[in-house]
Design an enzyme around this catalytic site. Structure first.
Site, PDB file in Angstrom:
ATOM      1  N   ARG A 164      -0.240  14.490  19.012  1.00 36.42           N
ATOM      2  CA  ARG A 164      -1.338  13.568  19.308  1.00 36.42           C
ATOM      3  C   ARG A 164      -2.636  14.349  19.431  1.00 36.42           C
ATOM      4  O   ARG A 164      -2.625  15.567  19.586  1.00 36.42           O
ATOM      5  CB  ARG A 164      -1.066  12.822  20.611  1.00 36.42           C
ATOM      6  N   ARG A 165      -3.753  13.641  19.374  1.00 36.78           N
ATOM      7  CA  ARG A 165      -5.049  14.256  19.626  1.00 36.78           C
ATOM      8  C   ARG A 165      -5.551  13.795  20.981  1.00 36.78           C
ATOM      9  O   ARG A 165      -5.585  12.592  21.268  1.00 36.78           O
ATOM     10  CB  ARG A 165      -6.057  13.903  18.532  1.00 36.78           C
ATOM     11  N   GLU A 220       0.814  -1.213   0.000  1.00 33.28           N
ATOM     12  CA  GLU A 220       0.000   0.000   0.000  1.00 33.28           C
ATOM     13  C   GLU A 220       0.852   1.270   0.000  1.00 33.28           C
ATOM     14  O   GLU A 220       0.312   2.374  -0.008  1.00 33.28           O
ATOM     15  CB  GLU A 220      -0.945   0.006   1.206  1.00 33.28           C
ATOM     16  N   GLU A 257       4.847   2.319   4.276  1.00 30.80           N
ATOM     17  CA  GLU A 257       3.525   1.735   4.096  1.00 30.80           C
ATOM     18  C   GLU A 257       2.494   2.813   3.765  1.00 30.80           C
ATOM     19  O   GLU A 257       1.313   2.517   3.644  1.00 30.80           O
ATOM     20  CB  GLU A 257       3.110   0.976   5.352  1.00 30.80           C
ATOM     21  N   ALA A 295      -1.438   7.901  15.146  1.00 29.93           N
ATOM     22  CA  ALA A 295      -2.272   7.300  14.111  1.00 29.93           C
ATOM     23  C   ALA A 295      -3.576   8.080  13.956  1.00 29.93           C
ATOM     24  O   ALA A 295      -4.219   8.463  14.931  1.00 29.93           O
ATOM     25  CB  ALA A 295      -2.573   5.845  14.458  1.00 29.93           C
TER      26      ALA A 295
END
Length: 341
Positions: free
Chosen positions: A314-315, A202, A218, A277
């Site tokens: 980060r959130r 991917e 990736e 992420a």
């Protein structure tokens, strides 16, 4: 002299170049070698593209051998058997490319690791390159595709069209040493893959972009983006390129960084940075900077953090705000994945 190369290519029925393959391009070649080739092929001074016939190859090989480059002489001898158009390209200076063979030579230089991304001038190349049907029978002019497809079927041959694009896949022209590519259609010619780079199925690497190696890719490396050694681009993540009006900022990823799965960046990162992420950081996003105790220090636009080292972005899962604090540990690539590249 910037570069010199002997190549073989494909043309449409009007004689327009569709592509050029350079088996062994030279970067900053010896002047004697270039002068010898110019003399045999009657090439003008400066940047030039000269078509030549197989019957010229013997004299060209002799001149190149006399100039002290037996490898190029052997290539010239091999080209004598060609049934396709032959070309010699001379780049004396780094100017915007004026022909398809010039564009292809610069793309080859990138994929052969002879220059790094942003190391050659590619401005204006989209106006030079044609949209080409990349098929099981090689490149075909899109306007001539229907007739070629009919002829193939009448002769009982399958003609498969892999894609219609200005760029071919890199591995049809260059396979750099020490890389792994899960899906070769996702790495365009002009990508620069450093030794030790793995591009998973991917992953995607555009032209004039790439990795220093070793890297695990990736996600997406957009045009113009360079990823530093030891960095990991997680599945589905993205780096914002400069082709879509992203401004003059060059997006880059430093060394030993991690961009998490489905995350993305619109600012350059320094070394040892991590993006959580699913978090996409655009230049104008408001980021709350925290101290080592988790206390709020200030709120800034993400562009103010561009290029800084040791950031963890980060959130906050409670209030949804984007936070930045010091990255306490750099990521480390799985060495076993790269040991046999």
């Amino acid at each position: 002299m910037l570069s010199f190369a002997l190549g073989i290519g494909n043309q449409n029925s009007q004689g327009d170049w569709l592509d050029t393959y350079y088996p062994a391009p030279l970067f900053e070649p010896a002047a004697a070698l270039v002068d010898a080739a110019r003399q045999v092929l009657d090439a003008p001074a400066g940047n030039a593209t000269v078509s030549f016939l197989p019957e010229h190859c013997a004299a060209l090989a002799q001149a190149l051998k006399k100039a002290g480059n037996p490898e190029q002489a052997e290539l010239a001898e091999a080209l004598a058997a060609s049934q396709r158009p032959l070309v010699a390209t001379f780049l004396e200076s780094d100017q915007p490319p004026a022909s398809v063979p010039e564009v292809y030579l610069k793309l080859h230089l990138l994929s052969h690791r002879l220059v790094k991304p942003h190391g050659v001038d590619l401005s204006g190349m989209f106006g030079v390159l044609r949209n080409v049907a990349w098929t099981s029978e090689g490149p075909i002019d899109v306007e001539e595709l229907p007739a070629r497809r009919l002829r193939a079927r009448l002769e009982g041959r399958p003609l498969s069209v892999d894609c219609v694009d200005k760029f071919p896949k890199m591995t049809d022209y260059v396979v750099p040493k020490g890389v792994r590519i899960g899906d070769t259609s996702r790495v365009r010619l002009g990508a620069h893959l450093g030794e030790g780079t793995t591009v998973m199925h991917e992953g995607f690497v555009n032209f004039n972009a790439g990795s220093e190696g070793p890297n695990m890719i990736e996600g997406r490396i957009s045009a113009g983006v360079v990823v530093g050694k030891g960095s990991d681009l997680g599945g589905g993540c993205s780096t914002m390129g400069t082709l879509s009006g992203g401004g003059g900022i060059v997006i880059a990823v430093g060394e030993n960084c991690l961009i998490g799965a489905n995350a993305g960046i619109g600012i350059p990162l320094g070394d040892r940075c991590t993006v959580e992420a699913g978090l996409y950081i655009t230049a104008g996003a408001k980021v709350v900077v925290l101290d080592d105790h988790g206390q709020e220090v200030k709120t800034v636009a993400a562009r103010d953090l561009a290029g800084q080292n040791d950031l963890l972005l980060r959130r906050n899962s409670v209030n949804g705000r984007i936070e930045c604090l010091t990255n306490k540990s750099a990521i480390a690539l799985n060495e076993a994945l790269h040991a046999h590249n």
